[in-house]
Enzyme design. Sequence first.
Site, PDB file in Angstrom:
ATOM      1  N   GLN A 108       1.287  -1.685  -0.157  1.00 58.81           N
ATOM      2  CA  GLN A 108       0.332  -0.035   0.132  1.00 58.81           C
ATOM      3  C   GLN A 108       1.067   0.855  -0.038  1.00 58.81           C
ATOM      4  O   GLN A 108       0.789   2.420  -0.141  1.00 58.81           O
ATOM      5  CB  GLN A 108      -0.802  -0.147   0.868  1.00 58.81           C
ATOM      6  CG  GLN A 108      -2.109  -1.450   1.166  1.00 58.81           C
ATOM      7  CD  GLN A 108      -2.191  -1.302   2.287  1.00 58.81           C
ATOM      8  OE1 GLN A 108      -3.229  -0.659   3.159  1.00 58.81           O
ATOM      9  NE2 GLN A 108      -2.097  -2.594   3.841  1.00 58.81           N
ATOM     10  N   ASP A 111       6.303   4.503  -1.374  1.00 58.81           N
ATOM     11  CA  ASP A 111       7.778   5.634  -0.580  1.00 58.81           C
ATOM     12  C   ASP A 111       8.473   5.149  -1.328  1.00 58.81           C
ATOM     13  O   ASP A 111       9.713   5.292  -1.859  1.00 58.81           O
ATOM     14  CB  ASP A 111       8.090   5.370   0.736  1.00 58.81           C
ATOM     15  CG  ASP A 111       7.198   3.583   1.199  1.00 58.81           C
ATOM     16  OD1 ASP A 111       7.818   3.604   2.290  1.00 58.81           O
ATOM     17  OD2 ASP A 111       8.308   2.787   0.689  1.00 58.81           O
ATOM     18  N   HIS A 126      -1.422   1.747  -4.658  1.00 61.44           N
ATOM     19  CA  HIS A 126      -1.665   2.996  -4.457  1.00 61.44           C
ATOM     20  C   HIS A 126      -0.716   3.676  -5.380  1.00 61.44           C
ATOM     21  O   HIS A 126      -0.938   4.529  -5.107  1.00 61.44           O
ATOM     22  CB  HIS A 126      -1.937   3.010  -3.016  1.00 61.44           C
ATOM     23  CG  HIS A 126      -2.442   2.271  -2.066  1.00 61.44           C
ATOM     24  ND1 HIS A 126      -3.248   2.428  -1.052  1.00 61.44           N
ATOM     25  CD2 HIS A 126      -4.246   1.883  -2.606  1.00 61.44           C
ATOM     26  CE1 HIS A 126      -4.418   1.286  -0.326  1.00 61.44           C
ATOM     27  NE2 HIS A 126      -4.832   0.370  -1.521  1.00 61.44           N
ATOM     28  N   CYS A 134      -0.351  12.609 -16.366  1.00 65.62           N
ATOM     29  CA  CYS A 134      -1.253  13.303 -17.478  1.00 65.62           C
ATOM     30  C   CYS A 134      -2.567  13.434 -16.645  1.00 65.62           C
ATOM     31  O   CYS A 134      -2.715  12.105 -16.610  1.00 65.62           O
ATOM     32  CB  CYS A 134      -0.757  13.361 -18.498  1.00 65.62           C
ATOM     33  SG  CYS A 134      -1.990  14.913 -19.969  1.00 65.62           S
ATOM     34  N   CYS A 156       0.385  16.127 -23.841  1.00 67.26           N
ATOM     35  CA  CYS A 156      -1.023  16.416 -24.495  1.00 67.26           C
ATOM     36  C   CYS A 156      -0.718  18.113 -23.938  1.00 67.26           C
ATOM     37  O   CYS A 156      -1.737  18.689 -24.090  1.00 67.26           O
ATOM     38  CB  CYS A 156      -2.128  15.495 -24.443  1.00 67.26           C
ATOM     39  SG  CYS A 156      -2.146  16.419 -22.598  1.00 67.26           S
ATOM     40  N   ALA A 237       8.862  -5.122  12.724  1.00 63.33           N
ATOM     41  CA  ALA A 237       8.911  -5.877  10.810  1.00 63.33           C
ATOM     42  C   ALA A 237      10.341  -5.815  11.055  1.00 63.33           C
ATOM     43  O   ALA A 237      11.226  -7.232  10.741  1.00 63.33           O
ATOM     44  CB  ALA A 237       8.899  -5.067  10.170  1.00 63.33           C
TER      45      ALA A 237
HETATM   46  C1  BV8 Z   1     -11.891   2.694  -3.951  1.00 59.52           C
HETATM   47  C2  BV8 Z   1      -2.464   6.958  -1.694  1.00 59.52           C
HETATM   48  C3  BV8 Z   1     -13.632   2.831  -5.756  1.00 59.52           C
HETATM   49  C4  BV8 Z   1      -2.387   8.043  -1.019  1.00 59.52           C
HETATM   50  C5  BV8 Z   1      -3.526   5.772  -0.120  1.00 59.52           C
HETATM   51  C6  BV8 Z   1     -15.412  -0.322   2.427  1.00 59.52           C
HETATM   52  C7  BV8 Z   1     -15.443  -0.200   3.551  1.00 59.52           C
HETATM   53  C8  BV8 Z   1     -15.143   0.967   4.353  1.00 59.52           C
HETATM   54  C9  BV8 Z   1     -14.322   2.037   3.018  1.00 59.52           C
HETATM   55  C10 BV8 Z   1     -14.776   2.243   1.614  1.00 59.52           C
HETATM   56  C11 BV8 Z   1     -14.815   0.084   0.910  1.00 59.52           C
HETATM   57  N1  BV8 Z   1     -14.458   1.343   0.439  1.00 59.52           N
HETATM   58  C12 BV8 Z   1     -13.601   1.878  -0.036  1.00 59.52           C
HETATM   59  C13 BV8 Z   1     -13.797   2.445   0.994  1.00 59.52           C
HETATM   60  C14 BV8 Z   1     -13.527   4.147   0.861  1.00 59.52           C
HETATM   61  C15 BV8 Z   1     -11.684   3.969   0.974  1.00 59.52           C
HETATM   62  C16 BV8 Z   1     -11.434   3.417   2.414  1.00 59.52           C
HETATM   63  O1  BV8 Z   1     -11.095   2.267   2.649  1.00 59.52           O
HETATM   64  N2  BV8 Z   1     -11.464   4.831   3.241  1.00 59.52           N
HETATM   65  C17 BV8 Z   1     -11.235   3.578   4.601  1.00 59.52           C
HETATM   66  C18 BV8 Z   1     -10.527   5.588   5.330  1.00 59.52           C
HETATM   67  C19 BV8 Z   1     -12.131   3.408   5.766  1.00 59.52           C
HETATM   68  N3  BV8 Z   1     -10.901   3.771  -0.125  1.00 59.52           N
HETATM   69  C20 BV8 Z   1     -10.577   4.107  -0.756  1.00 59.52           C
HETATM   70  O2  BV8 Z   1     -11.382   4.992  -1.307  1.00 59.52           O
HETATM   71  C21 BV8 Z   1     -10.090   3.503  -2.339  1.00 59.52           C
HETATM   72  N4  BV8 Z   1     -10.778   3.396  -3.750  1.00 59.52           N
HETATM   73  O3  BV8 Z   1     -12.362   2.162  -2.260  1.00 59.52           O
HETATM   74  O4  BV8 Z   1     -12.195   3.387  -5.271  1.00 59.52           O
HETATM   75  C22 BV8 Z   1     -14.372   3.363  -4.611  1.00 59.52           C
HETATM   76  C23 BV8 Z   1     -14.776   4.689  -5.129  1.00 59.52           C
HETATM   77  C24 BV8 Z   1     -15.566   5.704  -4.514  1.00 59.52           C
HETATM   78  C25 BV8 Z   1     -15.998   5.313  -3.694  1.00 59.52           C
HETATM   79  C26 BV8 Z   1     -16.456   3.840  -2.776  1.00 59.52           C
HETATM   80  C27 BV8 Z   1     -15.626   2.735  -3.990  1.00 59.52           C
HETATM   81  C28 BV8 Z   1      -8.472   3.866  -2.262  1.00 59.52           C
HETATM   82  C29 BV8 Z   1      -7.411   3.473  -1.284  1.00 59.52           C
HETATM   83  C30 BV8 Z   1      -6.422   4.377  -1.665  1.00 59.52           C
HETATM   84  C31 BV8 Z   1      -5.910   5.483  -0.779  1.00 59.52           C
HETATM   85  N5  BV8 Z   1      -4.569   6.045  -1.402  1.00 59.52           N
HETATM   86  N6  BV8 Z   1      -2.443   5.575  -0.285  1.00 59.52           N
HETATM   87  C32 BV8 Z   1      -1.451   8.924   0.293  1.00 59.52           C
HETATM   88  O5  BV8 Z   1      -0.793   8.273  -0.001  1.00 59.52           O
HETATM   89  O6  BV8 Z   1      -1.364   9.480   0.426  1.00 59.52           O
HETATM   90  S1  BV8 Z   1      -4.108   4.438   1.566  1.00 59.52           S
HETATM   91  C33 BV8 Z   1      -3.198   4.929   2.178  1.00 59.52           C
HETATM   92  O7  BV8 Z   1      -3.480   4.569   4.002  1.00 59.52           O
HETATM   93  C34 BV8 Z   1      -2.152   4.290   2.099  1.00 59.52           C
HETATM   94  O8  BV8 Z   1      -1.787   3.743   0.988  1.00 59.52           O
HETATM   95  C35 BV8 Z   1      -2.675   2.727   3.445  1.00 59.52           C
HETATM   96  O9  BV8 Z   1      -3.661   2.288   2.614  1.00 59.52           O
HETATM   97  C36 BV8 Z   1      -3.188   3.384   4.324  1.00 59.52           C
HETATM   98  C37 BV8 Z   1      -2.531   3.473   5.736  1.00 59.52           C
HETATM   99  O10 BV8 Z   1      -2.772   2.726   6.083  1.00 59.52           O
HETATM  100  P1  BV8 Z   1      -1.432   1.633   6.522  1.00 59.52           P
HETATM  101  O11 BV8 Z   1       0.090   1.904   5.520  1.00 59.52           O
HETATM  102  O12 BV8 Z   1      -1.375   0.549   7.268  1.00 59.52           O
HETATM  103  O13 BV8 Z   1      -0.908   2.669   7.820  1.00 59.52           O
HETATM  104  P2  BV8 Z   1      -0.865   2.750   9.064  1.00 59.52           P
HETATM  105  O14 BV8 Z   1      -0.746   3.990  10.030  1.00 59.52           O
HETATM  106  O15 BV8 Z   1      -2.618   3.074   9.105  1.00 59.52           O
HETATM  107  O16 BV8 Z   1      -0.722   1.792   9.957  1.00 59.52           O
HETATM  108  C38 BV8 Z   1       0.078   1.890   9.856  1.00 59.52           C
HETATM  109  C39 BV8 Z   1       0.472   0.376  11.275  1.00 59.52           C
HETATM  110  O17 BV8 Z   1       1.802  -0.088  11.094  1.00 59.52           O
HETATM  111  C40 BV8 Z   1       0.378   0.206  12.605  1.00 59.52           C
HETATM  112  O18 BV8 Z   1      -0.702  -0.827  12.388  1.00 59.52           O
HETATM  113  C41 BV8 Z   1       1.537   0.186  13.502  1.00 59.52           C
HETATM  114  O19 BV8 Z   1       0.720  -0.573  14.177  1.00 59.52           O
HETATM  115  C42 BV8 Z   1       1.989  -0.315  12.392  1.00 59.52           C
HETATM  116  N7  BV8 Z   1       3.634  -0.565  12.806  1.00 59.52           N
HETATM  117  C43 BV8 Z   1       4.286   0.730  13.158  1.00 59.52           C
HETATM  118  N8  BV8 Z   1       5.682   0.473  13.739  1.00 59.52           N
HETATM  119  C44 BV8 Z   1       5.678  -0.550  13.133  1.00 59.52           C
HETATM  120  C45 BV8 Z   1       4.359  -1.433  12.445  1.00 59.52           C
HETATM  121  N9  BV8 Z   1       4.663  -2.320  11.726  1.00 59.52           N
HETATM  122  C46 BV8 Z   1       5.634  -3.295  11.368  1.00 59.52           C
HETATM  123  N10 BV8 Z   1       6.933  -2.963  11.973  1.00 59.52           N
HETATM  124  C47 BV8 Z   1       6.523  -1.691  12.636  1.00 59.52           C
HETATM  125  N11 BV8 Z   1       8.260  -1.167  13.308  1.00 59.52           N
HETATM  126 ZN    ZN Z   2      -1.149  13.982 -21.749  1.00 59.68          ZN
END
Ligand code: BV8
Ligand code: ZN
Length: 246
Positions: A108, A111, A126, A134, A156, A237
């Site tokens: 996901q 980076d 993602h 574009c 374009c 990790a």
């Molecule tokens: C879509 C790019 C069709 C941009 C990202 C179903 C149910 C509910 C909601 C939805 C659903 N379907 C769709 C949705 C809407 C939405 C969604 O899921 N919303 C959530 C908030 C509820 N999904 C979408 O919009 C997706 N598109 O579904 O299209 C559609 C269209 C319209 C309407 C409906 C459907 C697109 C989602 C992608 C968005 N883009 N990133 C950017 O980076 O700015 S998402 C982004 O956030 C990341 O890519 C990643 O996916 C997410 C962050 O989560 P994590 O990576 O898990 O990070 P987080 O900080 O949360 O957690 C870190 C974890 O690591 C913690 O647990 C921590 O304990 C742990 N940790 C910490 N240190 C360590 C560690 N683990 C191991 N070692 C360590 N050292």
């Molecule tokens: Zn173009």
Amino acid sequence: MQIMQSDLISAELRNRFKHASRVLVLTGAGISAESGVPTFRGGGNTAVWKGMPFDVISSATMVERDLPAVWEWFDYRRSLLQKLQPNPAHYELARWADVFQEFTLVTQNVDGLHRAAGSRDVIELHGSVWRARCVSCRTSYEIIPGERRPDVCVGCGGSLRPDVVLFGEMLPSGAFEIAAERAQACQLCFVIGTSALVYPAAGLPEIAKAAGAYVCEVNPEFTPLSALCDEVLTGKAGEVLPLISQ
Ligand code: BV8
Ligand code: ZN
């Protein structure tokens, strides 16, 4: 640094790791935490940029409303990232690609650290902050670290936007479908460093579990996915992953 006990890893997991041929790994921001990349929900609060929660600034609506503000957010993240290196967790997964007959790494993260660690054909669900696209003809452009990013499409003349999947946007066609197929077919599925809140990515381990795979989570904290997992390795990790193949 706390020395992780190798008995953290069960004999069951060691045995399955030794005999599996089809393995899928899903990673999130947590795998890059030890490289210094801020997570989105680390420590309970959600990342905020200029008072906007990240899923507002990183949304399709914001690209329509204020593309320069979106670029400012991603320019800032690239400026952070270009000083950071992959960590032992990234390198361990790059090694696993040569251990298993069919190894699928799905991330996901935008980076680019898996690629920097040598992982080939990573499924970047993602997108990547190191690419621009574009808005009209969807041509994609590489963004070279330290160099000025392109801001107009030479093809374009259209304006460019970050080539990442924003909230409310569909994932790149085919990427999720391939990942879901591999999840359906895998024998062993690792879920590393994700809060498993964002869909459809968080659905992949559910697909693997439903198809009979052994699902193992690596995370210092429990997540909504932990209850579904066959094994939860509570730790960082970078410290846990190198223990699994020992
Ligand atoms: C879509 C790019 C069709 C941009 C990202 C179903 C149910 C509910 C909601 C939805 C659903 N379907 C769709 C949705 C809407 C939405 C969604 O899921 N919303 C959530 C908030 C509820 N999904 C979408 O919009 C997706 N598109 O579904 O299209 C559609 C269209 C319209 C309407 C409906 C459907 C697109 C989602 C992608 C968005 N883009 N990133 C950017 O980076 O700015 S998402 C982004 O956030 C990341 O890519 C990643 O996916 C997410 C962050 O989560 P994590 O990576 O898990 O990070 P987080 O900080 O949360 O957690 C870190 C974890 O690591 C913690 O647990 C921590 O304990 C742990 N940790 C910490 N240190 C360590 C560690 N683990 C191991 N070692 C360590 N050292
Ligand atoms: Zn173009």
